[in-house]
Design a protein around this motif. Structure first.
Motif, short mmCIF file in Angstrom:
data_model
loop_
_atom_site.label_atom_id
_atom_site.label_comp_id
_atom_site.label_asym_id
_atom_site.label_seq_id
_atom_site.Cartn_x
_atom_site.Cartn_y
_atom_site.Cartn_z
N UNK A 217 0.95 -1.21 0.05
CA UNK A 217 0.02 0.11 -0.01
C UNK A 217 0.80 1.27 -0.06
N UNK A 218 0.53 2.14 -1.05
CA UNK A 218 1.28 3.25 -0.89
C UNK A 218 0.63 4.38 -1.15
N UNK A 219 0.73 5.48 -0.04
CA UNK A 219 -0.42 6.57 0.05
C UNK A 219 0.65 7.85 -0.32
N UNK A 220 0.03 8.56 -1.06
CA UNK A 220 0.61 10.13 -1.63
C UNK A 220 -0.30 11.07 -1.38
N UNK A 221 0.09 12.17 -0.89
CA UNK A 221 -0.64 13.14 -0.52
C UNK A 221 -1.21 13.32 0.77
N UNK A 222 -0.99 12.55 1.49
CA UNK A 222 -1.48 12.62 3.17
C UNK A 222 -0.39 12.15 3.93
N UNK A 223 -0.39 12.46 5.33
CA UNK A 223 0.58 11.90 5.97
C UNK A 223 0.23 10.38 6.44
N UNK A 224 1.25 9.97 6.61
CA UNK A 224 1.34 8.46 6.98
C UNK A 224 2.18 8.14 8.15
N UNK A 225 2.00 7.04 8.99
CA UNK A 225 2.81 6.95 10.16
C UNK A 225 3.34 5.22 10.20
N UNK A 226 4.41 5.20 10.94
CA UNK A 226 5.11 3.93 10.99
C UNK A 226 4.03 2.94 11.63
N UNK A 227 4.56 1.62 10.92
CA UNK A 227 3.43 0.58 11.46
C UNK A 227 4.35 -0.61 11.87
N UNK A 228 4.08 -1.58 12.61
CA UNK A 228 4.58 -2.94 12.88
C UNK A 228 3.84 -3.80 13.22
N UNK A 229 4.28 -5.07 13.30
CA UNK A 229 3.69 -6.25 13.09
C UNK A 229 3.12 -6.63 11.52
N UNK A 230 2.01 -7.44 11.59
CA UNK A 230 1.64 -7.75 10.12
C UNK A 230 0.21 -7.75 10.04
N UNK A 231 -0.22 -7.43 8.89
CA UNK A 231 -1.60 -7.27 8.63
C UNK A 231 -1.81 -8.24 7.45
N UNK A 232 -1.84 -9.54 7.30
CA UNK A 232 -1.57 -10.45 6.21
C UNK A 232 -3.04 -10.75 5.60
N UNK A 233 -2.91 -10.51 4.14
CA UNK A 233 -4.15 -10.98 3.43
C UNK A 233 -3.71 -12.70 3.06
N UNK A 234 -4.56 -13.46 2.86
CA UNK A 234 -4.28 -14.89 2.59
C UNK A 234 -5.07 -15.19 1.35
N UNK A 235 -4.40 -16.02 0.67
CA UNK A 235 -4.91 -16.70 -0.56
C UNK A 235 -5.22 -18.09 -0.66
N UNK A 236 -5.81 -18.55 -1.67
CA UNK A 236 -6.07 -20.05 -2.02
C UNK A 236 -5.54 -20.22 -3.41
N UNK A 237 -4.74 -21.00 -3.63
CA UNK A 237 -4.09 -21.48 -4.89
C UNK A 237 -5.04 -22.64 -5.34
N UNK A 238 -5.12 -22.74 -6.87
CA UNK A 238 -5.69 -23.95 -7.18
C UNK A 238 -4.97 -24.56 -8.42
N UNK A 239 -5.47 -26.05 -8.31
CA UNK A 239 -4.64 -26.90 -9.48
C UNK A 239 -5.56 -27.56 -10.22
N UNK A 240 -5.71 -27.47 -11.45
CA UNK A 240 -6.51 -28.20 -12.45
C UNK A 240 -7.38 -27.02 -12.98
N UNK A 241 -8.69 -27.31 -13.80
CA UNK A 241 -9.22 -26.22 -14.70
C UNK A 241 -9.54 -26.98 -15.98
N UNK A 242 -10.38 -26.36 -16.62
CA UNK A 242 -10.75 -26.80 -18.01
C UNK A 242 -9.60 -26.94 -18.97
#
Length: 348
Positions: A50-75
């Motif tokens: 995430x990149x924010x331009x034009x507004x003040x941002x603040x330092x963060x720590x830890x993690x806020x992770x999105x998670x995904x599902x991989x798939x194998x197969x298909x038509x």
């Protein structure tokens, strides 16, 4: 060698050959497995998610992770029977009918396009939800997403056109366009005023009739947003809407002093709408496994997914039930300060 022994040997050989051949046969199933995770307040491929331009941002720590599902197969690349059987035997993999992921009414290209569009929409809605939570004013407009081939709007309205008015009545929401069109009968002229390329223009369409009798012009619309500063989200080859909640939290965290994670590794999933409502997703079991493997100790779970989540939660992963963005923020604040109870998923 006796004739009986020879017959048994040949039969055994043929059985092995047939078994091997059968194991290689393609089957109409898709294997879902834990996919990669991305920390929305960190970097991916050498650049901030995430990149924010034009507004003040603040330092963060830890993690806020999105998670995904991989798939194998298909038509275009079907699983073989042996791979499907291995998946059925693995509790972290779900083997599902192919049409559950690739509807027979849609091509592979259409499914991929829909996933890409859903990801784009989720980023817009996540930004809107985060800014709404922070009481930052944003401008909303109704724009053309696409037109139906052969419909009255085809070739006359263009993707990206901002619909200002219908028959001279200002458009305030998606529903107001449909309401205006429904006042007409098939064959009536319907005047759309749109903003295109920085200027306004009038486009007159001839109303048609849908199979269910509704008056239509064949335009698919979306709510577009104009934000007071730039928010850019980059996650590479990830599709679908399920990262919306984590995008919103990442934006919120960067725009506010302090850290909402308290240094913890938090993962989660859930769709988001501009009002901050969190919706259910698919593949919750695989996403929890991926979160645990990435080191998460807290997993933000859409309320409607809690029933399935509690049945398969990995040991050491705390499930936190969320229904809204504000609820997720409050839960993380409570976890950080230890000042109260946190909504938990239950089997019921």
């Amino acid at each position: 060698m006796s004739r009986r022994a020879l017959a048994l040997m040949v039969a055994g050989f043929l059985t092995v050959v047939l078994a091997l051949f059968g194991a290689m046969l393609p089957v109409p199933y898709v294997a879902l497995s834990p996919g990669p995770t991305e920390n929305t307040i960190g970097d991916a491929n050498g650049k901030p998610v995430i990149t924010i331009d034009g507004h003040q941002t603040y330092p963060t720590d830890g993690k806020l992770s999105l998670v995904t599902v991989a798939y194998q197969g298909g038509p275009d690349n079907r699983l073989d029977l042996l791979t499907a059987l291995r998946g059925w035997a693995n509790p972290s993999i779900a083997v599902v009918p192919e049409e559950a992921i690739f509807p027979r009414t849609s091509s592979l290209e259409q499914v991929e396009q829909e996933n890409t569009q859903e990801m784009s929409d989720s980023q817009q809605w996540a930004t809107a939800a985060a800014l709404n939570a922070l009481k930052v004013p944003i401008e909303e407009s109704v724009s053309v997403a696409q037109t139906d081939k052969g419909a009255p709007a085809d070739g006359k309205l263009k993707p990206g056109d901002v619909i200002i008015a219908v028959d001279g009545t200002p458009v305030t929401a998606l529903e107001s366009v449909a309401t205006a069109v429904q006042k007409h009968k098939a064959g009536d002229p319907v005047k759309f005023t749109v903003r295109r390329g920085g200027s306004s223009t009038d486009v007159t369409l001839t109303a048609g009739k849908a199979d269910d009798g509704r008056t239509v012009v064949g335009v698919r619309m979306q709510t577009s947003y104009k934000f007071p500063f730039k928010v850019d989200i980059s996650v590479g080859d990830v599709g679908g809407p399920s990262a919306g909640l984590m995008f919103s939290l990442g934006i919120y965290d960067k725009l506010t002093p302090g850290s909402i994670t308290g240094g913890k590794s938090v993962a989660g999933t859930g769709t988001i709408d501009p009002a901050g409502n969190v919706g259910p997703i698919g593949g919750i079991e695989q996403k929890m496994v991926g979160a645990k493997a990435a080191g998460a100790t807290v997993f933000l779970t859409p309320a409607d997914n809690c029933g399935d989540a509690v049945k398969a939660v990995p040991q050491g992963l705390r499930l936190v039930k969320v229904e809204t963005l504000s609820g997720a923020i409050k839960a993380l604040d409570t976890l950080r300060t230890g000042s109260g109870d946190v909504p938990a998923c239950t089997a019921g």
